[in-house]
Design a protein around this motif. Structure first.
Motif, PDB file in Angstrom:
ATOM      1  N   GLY A  28      18.624 -10.231 -14.881  1.00 37.84           N
ATOM      2  CA  GLY A  28      18.584  -8.810 -15.257  1.00 37.84           C
ATOM      3  C   GLY A  28      18.956  -7.851 -14.141  1.00 37.84           C
ATOM      4  O   GLY A  28      18.871  -6.638 -14.312  1.00 37.84           O
ATOM      5  N   ALA A  29      19.389  -8.359 -12.982  1.00 37.39           N
ATOM      6  CA  ALA A  29      19.774  -7.460 -11.883  1.00 37.39           C
ATOM      7  C   ALA A  29      21.173  -6.905 -12.126  1.00 37.39           C
ATOM      8  O   ALA A  29      21.925  -7.423 -12.939  1.00 37.39           O
ATOM      9  N   ARG A  30      21.514  -5.853 -11.430  1.00 38.98           N
ATOM     10  CA  ARG A  30      22.888  -5.338 -11.438  1.00 38.98           C
ATOM     11  C   ARG A  30      23.232  -4.901 -10.016  1.00 38.98           C
ATOM     12  O   ARG A  30      22.339  -4.740  -9.169  1.00 38.98           O
ATOM     13  N   LEU A  31      24.557  -4.682  -9.772  1.00 37.68           N
ATOM     14  CA  LEU A  31      24.980  -4.214  -8.447  1.00 37.68           C
ATOM     15  C   LEU A  31      24.572  -2.757  -8.267  1.00 37.68           C
ATOM     16  O   LEU A  31      24.577  -1.985  -9.225  1.00 37.68           O
TER      17      LEU A  31
ATOM     18  N   LEU B 203      24.194 -14.648  -6.884  1.00 34.96           N
ATOM     19  CA  LEU B 203      24.446 -13.419  -7.653  1.00 34.96           C
ATOM     20  C   LEU B 203      24.346 -13.704  -9.143  1.00 34.96           C
ATOM     21  O   LEU B 203      23.734 -12.948  -9.896  1.00 34.96           O
TER      22      LEU B 203
ATOM     23  N   GLU C  73      23.510   4.358  -3.785  1.00 38.36           N
ATOM     24  CA  GLU C  73      22.307   4.362  -4.624  1.00 38.36           C
ATOM     25  C   GLU C  73      21.026   4.155  -3.826  1.00 38.36           C
ATOM     26  O   GLU C  73      20.011   4.794  -4.093  1.00 38.36           O
TER      27      GLU C  73
ATOM     28  N   GLU D 279      25.005   1.107  -7.264  1.00 44.17           N
ATOM     29  CA  GLU D 279      26.134   2.033  -7.237  1.00 44.17           C
ATOM     30  C   GLU D 279      26.314   2.538  -5.801  1.00 44.17           C
ATOM     31  O   GLU D 279      25.389   2.439  -4.996  1.00 44.17           O
TER      32      GLU D 279
ATOM     33  N   TYR E 221      22.006 -11.811 -11.794  1.00 45.50           N
ATOM     34  CA  TYR E 221      22.470 -11.101 -12.998  1.00 45.50           C
ATOM     35  C   TYR E 221      21.740 -11.638 -14.223  1.00 45.50           C
ATOM     36  O   TYR E 221      21.313 -10.884 -15.093  1.00 45.50           O
ATOM     37  N   GLU E 222      21.654 -12.967 -14.272  1.00 45.04           N
ATOM     38  CA  GLU E 222      20.982 -13.664 -15.370  1.00 45.04           C
ATOM     39  C   GLU E 222      19.559 -13.128 -15.534  1.00 45.04           C
ATOM     40  O   GLU E 222      19.048 -12.931 -16.622  1.00 45.04           O
TER      41      GLU E 222
END
Ligand SMILES: Nc1nc2c(ncn2[C@@H]2O[C@H](COP(=O)(O)OP(=O)(O)O)[C@@H](O)[C@H]2O)c(=O)[nH]1
Ligand SMILES: [Mg+2]
Length: 373
Positions: A35-38, A28, A43, A40, A32-33
């Motif tokens: 550029g990903a995000r969780l 994870l 979604e 919603e 994130y590093e």
């Protein structure tokens, strides 16, 4: 998985990691590093809807499948996912498209020989049929909404009939306070259960009697309200007592003679239910009867169904628009005004699946009418 064949229609990468928490954390962190995000809540399904992969009824069915806690809920959600509801709404939409086409023809081409004068009658026929179908769908919806949100079963009776003891017995825990003081229960106590595959809310209520105690009187008022909305009512009668005046004998009512451990053998007729909440005697038979009745109510809901308040609201409002349109047609209003109500109603129904289609209307006008060639 390259789009558009993926769930959301977009290019998708799926990583299968083994369960070690550190590996998941490190993966994870790397994502994130990069550029990903969780995502919603919802979604993915929302993106799938926006990409035209599924309609709103299917999206809702997915949410229902995830939330399903009873077999009946699961069955219903699966039916909806398979398109039962979408088909029903699709059928309505198609008839409305026809209706619009007729109205458009009457409005746009008033000089054509056939179109304007003969538009009124077929439009009326379509609208009246549609209204009948909407009403039928709403009726079955009452049951299916119950399957989704739970059936209401109320335990009712005079004070000290053993209502709270029965609730505790069925729930398998001390949910309600039991004493030998009449008027102990003043609030509605609800427990959530699964009976026969159905989600059920069983509620214990204040004993029905005239009382000057303000708090108890409020409890009695709530008991009446609960009785009114309940799908099934268990009327408890203690030995030597009579059923409360309110007790009904309809398909929703079950007469139960309580405290059978204190009764003489032939105290009551054998046809009615006899239970002892204290010893548990007869309680299983009562539960079987409740389950049998739930099943017979639930069986009516195997057809396509309306499970959400959102759908009921849209259908109720659409019905108003259509019945407004029919009465205007009958009173000789202009087609433009009638058409506006039909259009509003259609938009409301289209909101159910997320389709709002203008192209359909145009297509129908030009393909089936051939006006002006
Ligand atoms: N012998 C016997 N006593 C019971 C039974 N069910 C309830 N009671 C007693 O009857 C009294 C009133 O019970 P409760 O459940 O509070 O009645 P409610 O007022 O209808 O809620 C309590 O003292 C209970 O212990 C039963 O099946 N057998
Ligand atoms: Mg009580």
């Amino acid at each position: 998985m390259p789009g558009p064949a993926s769930y959301t229609g977009e290019d998708t990468l799926e990583l299968s990691l083994h369960g070690g928490q550190i590996i998941v954390d490190l993966a994870l962190a790397a994502l994130y590093e990069a550029g990903a995000r969780l995502a919603e809540p919802g979604e993915f399904t929302r993106r799938a809807f926006q990409a035209g992969k599924l309609d709103l009824t299917k999206a809702e069915a997915i949410a229902d499948l995830i939330d399903a806690t009873s077999v009946a809920q699961h069955r219903q959600a699966t039916l909806q996912y398979d398109g039962a509801l979408a088909d029903l709404y699709g059928d309505w939409r198609q008839r409305l498209t026809e209706c619009h086409a007729l109205l458009e023809a009457g409005i746009d081409f008033p000089d054509e020989e056939d179109a304007p004068t003969q538009v009124g009658q077929p439009v009326l026929v379509i609208l009246e049929q549609l209204i009948t179908n909407l009403d039928a769908a709403m009726d079955s919806g009452n049951i299916t909404e119950r399957i989704r949100d739970g059936f209401q079963i109320a335990i009712l009776g005079k004070p000290n009939a053993g209502k709270s003891t029965l609730l505790n017995r069925i729930a398998g825990r001390d949910a309600a306070i039991v004493t030998d003081i009449p008027g102990t229960t003043r609030d509605v106590v609800e427990v959530r259960l699964i009976l026969g595959g159905y989600l059920v809310w069983l509620s214990d209520t204040a004993g029905l009697r005239e009382t000057l105690d303000v708090v108890e009187a409020e409890g009695v008022r709530r008991a009446h309200a609960k009785a009114d909305e309940a799908d099934l009512r268990l009327w408890l009668v203690a030995p030597g007592d009579t059923a409360p005046a309110e007790a009904g004998s309809g398909p929703q009512d079950i007469l139960v003679h309580s405290k059978s451990d204190l009764r003489e053998a032939d105290d009551v007729s054998r046809e009615t239910f006899q239970i002892s909440a204290a010893t548990g005697a007869g309680v299983d038979a009562l539960i079987s009867e409740i389950t049998r009745r739930l099943k017979s109510i639930g069986a009516q809901a195997e057809a396509p169904m309306i499970t959400r308040a959102r759908h009921r609201q849209a259908i109720t409002s659409a019905r108003q628009e259509f019945s407004q349109a029919t009465s205007m047609l009958q009173s000789g209003y202009g087609l433009e005004l009638v058409s506006e109500h039909v259009r509003q109603g259609s938009k409301l129904l289209a909101s159910l699946t997320g389709h709002v289609e203008v192209e359909d209307v145009l297509g129908e006008v030009f393909s089936s009418f051939c006006i002006g060639k």
